[in-house]
Design a protein around this motif. Structure first.
Motif, PDB file in Angstrom:
ATOM      1  N   ASN A  91       0.949  -1.246  -0.170  1.00 60.49           N
ATOM      2  CA  ASN A  91       0.093  -0.326  -0.067  1.00 60.49           C
ATOM      3  C   ASN A  91       0.421   1.057  -0.601  1.00 60.49           C
ATOM      4  OD1 ASN A  91      -2.678  -1.115   0.332  1.00 60.49           O
ATOM      5  ND2 ASN A  91      -3.099  -0.978   1.936  1.00 60.49           N
ATOM      6  N   SER A 112       1.717  -0.300   8.239  1.00 63.83           N
ATOM      7  CA  SER A 112       1.068   0.376   7.497  1.00 63.83           C
ATOM      8  C   SER A 112       0.669   1.641   7.430  1.00 63.83           C
ATOM      9  CB  SER A 112      -0.767   0.203   7.661  1.00 63.83           C
ATOM     10  OG  SER A 112      -1.344  -0.542   7.790  1.00 63.83           O
ATOM     11  N   GLU A 149      -4.174  -4.888   6.900  1.00 63.68           N
ATOM     12  CA  GLU A 149      -3.637  -3.384   6.380  1.00 63.68           C
ATOM     13  C   GLU A 149      -4.581  -2.913   7.590  1.00 63.68           C
ATOM     14  OE1 GLU A 149      -2.353  -1.149   4.929  1.00 63.68           O
ATOM     15  OE2 GLU A 149      -2.888   0.994   5.127  1.00 63.68           O
ATOM     16  N   SER A 199      -8.542  -4.288   8.202  1.00 59.22           N
ATOM     17  CA  SER A 199      -9.242  -4.551   7.093  1.00 59.22           C
ATOM     18  C   SER A 199      -8.100  -5.860   6.161  1.00 59.22           C
ATOM     19  CB  SER A 199      -8.672  -3.827   6.182  1.00 59.22           C
ATOM     20  OG  SER A 199      -9.283  -4.135   4.873  1.00 59.22           O
ATOM     21  N   ALA A 252      -5.712  -5.419   2.194  1.00 57.75           N
ATOM     22  CA  ALA A 252      -5.139  -4.516   2.021  1.00 57.75           C
ATOM     23  C   ALA A 252      -5.218  -3.320   0.826  1.00 57.75           C
ATOM     24  CB  ALA A 252      -3.767  -4.867   1.842  1.00 57.75           C
ATOM     25  N   ALA A 303      -8.314  -1.127   0.823  1.00 64.98           N
ATOM     26  CA  ALA A 303      -8.192  -0.252   2.631  1.00 64.98           C
ATOM     27  C   ALA A 303      -8.501   1.547   2.639  1.00 64.98           C
ATOM     28  CB  ALA A 303      -6.179  -0.418   3.075  1.00 64.98           C
ATOM     29  N   TYR A 313     -11.961   1.427   3.174  1.00 62.94           N
ATOM     30  CA  TYR A 313     -12.703   0.736   4.142  1.00 62.94           C
ATOM     31  C   TYR A 313     -13.276   1.617   5.291  1.00 62.94           C
ATOM     32  CZ  TYR A 313     -12.427  -2.878   8.062  1.00 62.94           C
ATOM     33  OH  TYR A 313     -12.577  -3.881   8.593  1.00 62.94           O
ATOM     34  N   ARG A 365      -2.662   2.585  10.445  1.00 62.61           N
ATOM     35  CA  ARG A 365      -3.053   3.455   9.111  1.00 62.61           C
ATOM     36  C   ARG A 365      -3.723   4.809  10.439  1.00 62.61           C
ATOM     37  NH1 ARG A 365      -6.563   4.032   4.029  1.00 62.61           N
ATOM     38  NH2 ARG A 365      -4.850   2.779   3.222  1.00 62.61           N
TER      39      ARG A 365
END
Ligand SMILES: Cc1cc2nc3c(=O)[nH]c(=O)nc-3n(C[C@H](O)[C@H](O)[C@H](O)COP(=O)(O)OP(=O)(O)OC[C@H]3O[C@@H](n4cnc5c(N)ncnc54)[C@H](O)[C@@H]3O)c2cc1C
Length: 433
Positions: A13, A49, A296, A358, A361, A364, A367, A389
């Motif tokens: 990500n 993340s 994630e 999540s 990933a 994400a 989400y 995150r």
């Protein structure tokens, strides 16, 4: 020095181009690489993340800077290079019959990465609270030794790698112990009512909260003599397929997130209804050793006293008809002791941490749960996990961390040219780069 071009995080990500990269194996190489760069980050296993490990012209890979330097048997201290993986560190510590008494549920991360982001387990302090001294490589490439009683220690323990890079680290270990663990589902009404007594009567408590089911899967552990017999029951063999099955079911819910509501009920019935009983040391009995796929993560922490009201609001929000936030199983609930590290999410308060995952990933960004969970935690004064995150920036963070402005001033004095900031970190500290 190697020329490459794209840095990609573990779950893919975060991607960044870069100009120069170094693989360091000695302190001298590490310090020279920092000294000779205008814009530099260092990374371990790339498992964060949040966008904190790359995004600068120069990158330093510390994974081969991973030797054990010293073992002091009398004081139970171990000194290692910061790129050591937890797996190697913990196996060494275990072989000495010692432990670090609060471990995260992952062993593939590096010690440097773990310290920088405030990584923790349950029923103890952040890993960084067991650091008794370190050698810090500063922006000009010089080394500063920082000991427990130095003023800088509380600022450096959790410092996102923006004050300097950990070179070697000394950790205080403790005598190893054996846990007797019982794991079983409990209704939210039951485990929330008993939370304080569970904590005072157990040495290990972790709750895998199962959103949309009204249940938590409660893991309780008590210390027992090593040779005490425990009738082991690990439940049916298919339980080991839980993560794979979750991933599959959540793929099916991707186009209609509300179906997560039903997926969770299926997963609860299939994978969280059995009672398990077993024993082992903290590392062997509680830390996940392998994961089939990426994910994630977000994680927020809150004052222990505020947790019951927060959980009530979170449950009502995600189960209401207006809700768009359907949350994957489980939300990991753990307990961290109060400490004095300026950027610790347990700074001066007994803390409850709650993960939000999540399992896909790649989706994400859409989400909704990450946003809902963040908004609710911020309302209760919650603090984010630095390696996971979150969207909060300087204006929010300044309200959450009493020492935030002191940390910002210190950072500016230790890195006046902002060489350790990427764009993301600059936005957190309201700096222009
Ligand atoms: C599956 C999974 C499970 C997890 N479980 C937990 C858990 O149980 N508890 C928990 O608290 N967290 C957990 N985490 C989060 C994880 O512990 C952190 O993101 C950790 O920072 C990852 O370490 P890393 O080696 O991958 O570091 P990276 O992601 O590579 O780097 C993280 C940060 O550390 C900095 N850094 C790296 N080396 C140094 C150094 N030598 N000196 C200074 N700074 C440095 C980097 O620049 C970067 O800012 C989990 C993450 C995953 C993916």
């Amino acid at each position: 020095m190697k020329k490459e071009n794209t840095w990609i995080s573990w779950n893919e990500n975060v991607k960044h181009s870069f100009t120069n990269s170094y693989d360091v194996t000695t302190e001298e190489e590490f310090a020279d690489a920092i000294k000779n760069s205008d814009s530099v980050r260092f990374y371990g296993s790339k498992q964060s993340s949040s966008d904190i490990a790359a995004g600068t012209d120069t990158l330093i890979n510390i994974k081969n800077y991973n030797q054990i330097i010293d073992i002091d048997k009398a004081s139970k201290k171990i000194t290692v290079q910061s790129g050591i993986e937890l797996k190697d560190l913990l196996e060494k510590i275990e072989s000495l019959d010692w432990c670090i008494p609060c471990l995260p549920d992952i062993n593939t991360i590096t010690l440097g990465g773990a310290l920088a982001t405030g990584t923790h387990g349950t029923n103890g302090g952040l890993i960084s609270s067991y650091m008794t001294s370190c050698r810090l490589i500063k922006a000009d490439g010089t080394i500063q030794v920082i000991n427990e009683d130095d003023m800088l220690m509380d600022a450096v323990r959790v410092s996102l790698g923006v004050l300097g890079a950990f070179s070697t680290i000394t950790l205080q270990c403790e005598e190893s112990y054996t846990l007797h663990l019982i794991e079983e589902p409990e209704s939210d009404a039951l485990w929330t009512k008993n939370l304080s007594s569970y904590l005072s009567n157990h040495d290990f408590l972790r709750i895998l909260w199962l959103p949309h089911t009204g249940m938590g899967y409660v893991i309780k552990g008590k210390k027992i003599p090593k040779d005490q017999h425990v009738e082991e029951d690990l439940g049916p063999a298919y339980l080991k397929n839980r993560r794979k099955a979750s991933k599959f079911l959540y793929q099916l819910t991707k186009t209609a997130p509300w179906t997560i509501y039903f997926a969770n009920k299926i997963l609860y019935k299939r994978f969280f209804k059995s009672r398990k009983e077993h024993k082992g040391n903290l590392y062997q009995a509680t830390v996940t050793k392998s994961r089939g796929s990426t994910l994630e993560l977000a994680e927020w922490t809150v004052d222990f006293d505020k947790f019951p009201s927060l959980l009530k609001e979170l449950s009502e929000t995600i189960n209401s008809f207006k809700n768009k936030s359907f949350i994957h199983i489980p939300m990991d609930v753990r307990f961290v002791d109060s400490d004095d590290s300026w950027l610790s999410n347990a700074y001066k308060r007994k803390t409850v941490t709650m993960g939000c995952v999540s399992r896909d990933a790649s989706s994400a960004d859409s989400y909704e749960a990450f946003k809902t969970v963040e908004n609710i935690f911020l309302k209760y004064g919650g603090r984010p996990h630095w390696g996971k995150r979150f969207a909060a920036k300087d204006p929010e963070l300044t309200k959450l961390y009493p020492k935030w402005n002191d940390f910002k001033d210190l950072r500016k004095s230790m890195d006046p040219t902002n060489k350790f900031l990427n764009k993301y970190l600059a936005s957190i500290f309201s700096e222009k780069i």
